[in-house]
Design a protein around this motif. Structure first.
Motif, PDB file in Angstrom:
ATOM      1  N   VAL A  70       0.840  -1.193   0.000  1.00 42.84           N
ATOM      2  CA  VAL A  70       0.000   0.000   0.000  1.00 42.84           C
ATOM      3  C   VAL A  70       0.878   1.247   0.000  1.00 42.84           C
ATOM      4  CG1 VAL A  70      -1.757   1.296   1.249  1.00 42.84           C
ATOM      5  CG2 VAL A  70      -1.855  -1.210   1.181  1.00 42.84           C
ATOM      6  N   GLY A  71       0.527   2.209  -0.858  1.00 42.43           N
ATOM      7  CA  GLY A  71       1.248   3.472  -0.905  1.00 42.43           C
ATOM      8  C   GLY A  71       2.405   3.495  -1.876  1.00 42.43           C
ATOM      9  N   SER A  72       2.711   2.370  -2.536  1.00 49.27           N
ATOM     10  CA  SER A  72       3.829   2.352  -3.470  1.00 49.27           C
ATOM     11  C   SER A  72       3.337   2.624  -4.881  1.00 49.27           C
ATOM     12  CB  SER A  72       4.524   0.981  -3.431  1.00 49.27           C
ATOM     13  OG  SER A  72       3.650  -0.022  -3.895  1.00 49.27           O
ATOM     14  N   GLY A  73       4.105   3.424  -5.637  1.00 50.03           N
ATOM     15  CA  GLY A  73       3.782   3.670  -7.033  1.00 50.03           C
ATOM     16  C   GLY A  73       2.662   4.674  -7.234  1.00 50.03           C
ATOM     17  N   ALA A  74       2.362   4.924  -8.512  1.00 55.00           N
ATOM     18  CA  ALA A  74       1.308   5.863  -8.861  1.00 55.00           C
ATOM     19  C   ALA A  74      -0.057   5.266  -8.555  1.00 55.00           C
ATOM     20  CB  ALA A  74       1.406   6.219 -10.344  1.00 55.00           C
ATOM     21  N   ARG A  75      -1.046   6.122  -8.386  1.00 57.59           N
ATOM     22  CA  ARG A  75      -2.401   5.681  -8.076  1.00 57.59           C
ATOM     23  C   ARG A  75      -3.328   5.764  -9.277  1.00 57.59           C
ATOM     24  NH1 ARG A  75      -2.721   2.522  -4.239  1.00 57.59           N
ATOM     25  NH2 ARG A  75      -4.915   3.068  -3.907  1.00 57.59           N
ATOM     26  N   ARG A  76      -2.912   6.442 -10.328  1.00 59.17           N
ATOM     27  CA  ARG A  76      -3.787   6.602 -11.489  1.00 59.17           C
ATOM     28  C   ARG A  76      -2.977   7.062 -12.694  1.00 59.17           C
ATOM     29  NH1 ARG A  76      -6.979  10.443 -14.066  1.00 59.17           N
ATOM     30  NH2 ARG A  76      -9.113   9.802 -14.625  1.00 59.17           N
ATOM     31  N   ARG A  77      -3.280   6.483 -13.847  1.00 60.20           N
ATOM     32  CA  ARG A  77      -2.712   6.920 -15.107  1.00 60.20           C
ATOM     33  C   ARG A  77      -3.819   6.909 -16.155  1.00 60.20           C
ATOM     34  NH1 ARG A  77       1.004   8.534 -12.647  1.00 60.20           N
ATOM     35  NH2 ARG A  77       3.225   8.097 -12.882  1.00 60.20           N
ATOM     36  N   SER A  78      -3.749   7.827 -17.108  1.00 56.29           N
ATOM     37  CA  SER A  78      -4.759   7.857 -18.168  1.00 56.29           C
ATOM     38  C   SER A  78      -4.123   8.290 -19.474  1.00 56.29           C
ATOM     39  CB  SER A  78      -5.907   8.804 -17.805  1.00 56.29           C
ATOM     40  OG  SER A  78      -5.460  10.139 -17.750  1.00 56.29           O
ATOM     41  N   ALA A  79      -4.750   7.907 -20.572  1.00 53.85           N
ATOM     42  CA  ALA A  79      -4.298   8.282 -21.910  1.00 53.85           C
ATOM     43  C   ALA A  79      -5.516   8.377 -22.806  1.00 53.85           C
ATOM     44  CB  ALA A  79      -3.306   7.256 -22.460  1.00 53.85           C
ATOM     45  N   VAL A  80      -5.581   9.420 -23.622  1.00 54.56           N
ATOM     46  CA  VAL A  80      -6.723   9.582 -24.519  1.00 54.56           C
ATOM     47  C   VAL A  80      -6.571   8.643 -25.714  1.00 54.56           C
ATOM     48  CG1 VAL A  80      -7.124  11.968 -23.837  1.00 54.56           C
ATOM     49  CG2 VAL A  80      -5.614  11.474 -25.767  1.00 54.56           C
ATOM     50  N   ARG A  81      -7.700   8.351 -26.335  1.00 56.85           N
ATOM     51  CA  ARG A  81      -7.695   7.524 -27.534  1.00 56.85           C
ATOM     52  C   ARG A  81      -7.069   8.298 -28.690  1.00 56.85           C
ATOM     53  NH1 ARG A  81     -13.501   5.467 -29.100  1.00 56.85           N
ATOM     54  NH2 ARG A  81     -13.747   7.667 -29.659  1.00 56.85           N
ATOM     55  N   ARG A  82      -6.482   7.597 -29.633  1.00 60.29           N
ATOM     56  CA  ARG A  82      -5.884   8.244 -30.799  1.00 60.29           C
ATOM     57  C   ARG A  82      -6.989   8.953 -31.589  1.00 60.29           C
ATOM     58  NH1 ARG A  82      -0.748   6.009 -32.004  1.00 60.29           N
ATOM     59  NH2 ARG A  82      -0.939   6.706 -34.144  1.00 60.29           N
ATOM     60  N   SER A  83      -6.854  10.251 -31.778  1.00 63.30           N
ATOM     61  CA  SER A  83      -7.958  11.033 -32.339  1.00 63.30           C
ATOM     62  C   SER A  83      -7.467  12.104 -33.302  1.00 63.30           C
ATOM     63  CB  SER A  83      -8.763  11.680 -31.200  1.00 63.30           C
ATOM     64  OG  SER A  83      -9.215  10.729 -30.275  1.00 63.30           O
ATOM     65  N   GLY A  84      -6.492  11.772 -34.136  1.00 65.97           N
ATOM     66  CA  GLY A  84      -5.951  12.756 -35.059  1.00 65.97           C
ATOM     67  C   GLY A  84      -7.005  13.345 -35.982  1.00 65.97           C
ATOM     68  N   LEU A  85      -7.859  12.484 -36.560  1.00 70.90           N
ATOM     69  CA  LEU A  85      -8.894  12.978 -37.465  1.00 70.90           C
ATOM     70  C   LEU A  85      -9.916  13.826 -36.720  1.00 70.90           C
ATOM     71  CD1 LEU A  85      -9.807  12.900 -40.398  1.00 70.90           C
ATOM     72  CD2 LEU A  85     -11.221  10.905 -39.852  1.00 70.90           C
ATOM     73  N   ALA A  86     -10.239  13.449 -35.492  1.00 71.36           N
ATOM     74  CA  ALA A  86     -11.185  14.237 -34.696  1.00 71.36           C
ATOM     75  C   ALA A  86     -10.623  15.627 -34.422  1.00 71.36           C
ATOM     76  CB  ALA A  86     -11.495  13.518 -33.387  1.00 71.36           C
ATOM     77  N   TYR A  87      -9.333  15.731 -34.117  1.00 68.78           N
ATOM     78  CA  TYR A  87      -8.718  17.045 -33.902  1.00 68.78           C
ATOM     79  C   TYR A  87      -8.758  17.877 -35.185  1.00 68.78           C
ATOM     80  CZ  TYR A  87      -6.900  15.656 -29.326  1.00 68.78           C
ATOM     81  OH  TYR A  87      -6.785  15.264 -28.020  1.00 68.78           O
ATOM     82  N   PHE A  88      -8.538  17.215 -36.310  1.00 67.31           N
ATOM     83  CA  PHE A  88      -8.586  17.927 -37.589  1.00 67.31           C
ATOM     84  C   PHE A  88      -9.977  18.517 -37.818  1.00 67.31           C
ATOM     85  CE2 PHE A  88      -9.773  17.679 -42.122  1.00 67.31           C
ATOM     86  CZ  PHE A  88      -8.878  18.595 -42.654  1.00 67.31           C
ATOM     87  N   TYR A  89     -11.023  17.720 -37.561  1.00 67.33           N
ATOM     88  CA  TYR A  89     -12.385  18.208 -37.754  1.00 67.33           C
ATOM     89  C   TYR A  89     -12.770  19.246 -36.692  1.00 67.33           C
ATOM     90  CZ  TYR A  89     -13.626  15.102 -41.574  1.00 67.33           C
ATOM     91  OH  TYR A  89     -13.697  14.487 -42.797  1.00 67.33           O
ATOM     92  N   MET A  90     -12.161  19.162 -35.523  1.00 67.05           N
ATOM     93  CA  MET A  90     -12.400  20.201 -34.530  1.00 67.05           C
ATOM     94  C   MET A  90     -11.939  21.558 -35.061  1.00 67.05           C
ATOM     95  SD  MET A  90     -11.304  18.176 -31.020  1.00 67.05           S
ATOM     96  CE  MET A  90     -11.610  19.517 -29.873  1.00 67.05           C
ATOM     97  N   VAL A  91     -10.787  21.573 -35.727  1.00 70.65           N
ATOM     98  CA  VAL A  91     -10.286  22.819 -36.311  1.00 70.65           C
ATOM     99  C   VAL A  91     -11.142  23.234 -37.495  1.00 70.65           C
ATOM    100  CG1 VAL A  91      -8.320  23.896 -37.463  1.00 70.65           C
ATOM    101  CG2 VAL A  91      -7.940  22.356 -35.524  1.00 70.65           C
ATOM    102  N   LEU A  92     -11.492  22.249 -38.350  1.00 72.49           N
ATOM    103  CA  LEU A  92     -12.224  22.561 -39.579  1.00 72.49           C
ATOM    104  C   LEU A  92     -13.671  22.955 -39.291  1.00 72.49           C
ATOM    105  CD1 LEU A  92     -11.910  22.533 -42.701  1.00 72.49           C
ATOM    106  CD2 LEU A  92     -12.839  20.213 -42.647  1.00 72.49           C
ATOM    107  N   ALA A  93     -14.413  22.064 -38.588  1.00 73.29           N
ATOM    108  CA  ALA A  93     -15.840  22.291 -38.364  1.00 73.29           C
ATOM    109  C   ALA A  93     -16.090  23.291 -37.246  1.00 73.29           C
ATOM    110  CB  ALA A  93     -16.534  20.962 -38.037  1.00 73.29           C
ATOM    111  N   GLY A  94     -15.207  23.355 -36.275  1.00 75.71           N
ATOM    112  CA  GLY A  94     -15.386  24.306 -35.194  1.00 75.71           C
ATOM    113  C   GLY A  94     -14.809  25.670 -35.512  1.00 75.71           C
ATOM    114  N   GLY A  95     -13.634  25.675 -36.136  1.00 74.86           N
ATOM    115  CA  GLY A  95     -12.992  26.946 -36.439  1.00 74.86           C
ATOM    116  C   GLY A  95     -13.584  27.657 -37.638  1.00 74.86           C
TER     117      GLY A  95
END
Length: 281
Positions: free
Chosen positions: A92-117
């Protein structure tokens, strides 16, 4: 046909070998050169040589991109996926308690710029030359497009805690007890998470926006391998402990569902209001 035999990947897409790529590219480049000369001397027209440049350019793009895709697929087809670390408890108490990583979303980021911007840029550039209500509605539609692309991309993630591997999709969370994780395998377009007892879970590793159009020839072998490596790295960074849950649990992500509902309602309202804003301006 010997070594120059036409071959196909396991998804029935063409294997672009170097001889095939060079042959098609050479013919395409020659056609582009001929088309350029004809254009330079003013001889282009409706004849068979007049429209060479466009189809030849398309053939050149297909050959080069096909070679890159085939090389990537052949490189990772036989790759071994990393083994899942043991789930024995750590002090108990050793190491990190939480890690996270987002899903690969290159195309989603592109559309965020295109459709949102795009709508946002139109609203700001025409702020003083069009009705203020039109600009505000454009900003609202841009924000809705941004929200929709976020839900279709980086809203999904992988979260590791001492007890669970959480696979967060846009609208729901799948919690897998770490003691059930047996390993990873390649899937068609999803990463296969093997569980003890012979069961498995298909894990999406990229945005649903990638499936627009025909996806049967798409490949994401490299993305599957890299995602498995990221998850295993997080599992190693966060020491496992015994959890109270013994089964895979699926639960709604209420915050994301509320965001999706609000986005749809606001977007529909803005679209309905747009004609009235145009008439009143």
């Amino acid at each position: 046909m010997g070594r120059h035999e036409i071959r196909y990947h396991d998804n029935h897409s063409l294997v672009w070998t170097w001889p095939l790529t060079l042959a098609v590219s050479g013919v395409a480049l020659a056609a582009v050169a001929v088309g350029g000369v004809l254009w330079a001397v003013g001889a282009t027209g409706p004849g068979p040589l007049g429209g060479l440049a466009l189809p030849a350019s398309v053939a050149l793009f297909v050959a080069i991109s096909g070679r890159l895709i085939s090389a990537n697929r052949m490189r990772y087809e036989g790759a071994e996926f990393p083994a899942a670390p043991p789930s024995s408890p750590a002090p108990v108490g050793s190491g990190a308690r939480r890690r996270s990583a987002v899903r690969r979303s290159g195309l989603a980021y592109f559309y965020m710029v295109l459709a949102g911007g795009g709508p946002a840029a139109a609203a700001l550039l025409n702020w003083n030359t069009q009705g203020r209500s039109i600009s505000l509605l454009e900003l609202i539609l841009g924000a809705c497009a941004l929200s929709g692309c976020y839900l279709a991309g980086p809203a999904a993630r992988f979260v590791v805690t001492p007890e669970y591997l959480h696979v967060d999709r846009a609208l729901r969370r799948i919690s897998v007890p770490r003691r059930l994780i047996a390993g990873f395998e390649r899937g068609f377009l999803t990463l296969t998470l093997r569980l003890d007892g012979g069961d498995h879970l298909d894990v999406r590793i990229d945005s649903p926006l990638n499936d627009m159009g025909r996806s049967e020839y798409r490949t994401n072998i490299r993305a599957q391998l890299r995602t498995a490596e990221r998850i295993v790295a997080m599992l190693r960074a966060v020491p496992a402990t015994y959890g109270t849950g013994g089964e895979v649990v699926t639960a709604p992500r209420r915050g994301m569902r509320a965001l999706a509902i609000v986005t749809v309602i606001v977007a529909v309202a803005a679209v309905v209001a747009f004609p009235f804003a145009i008439r009143s301006s």
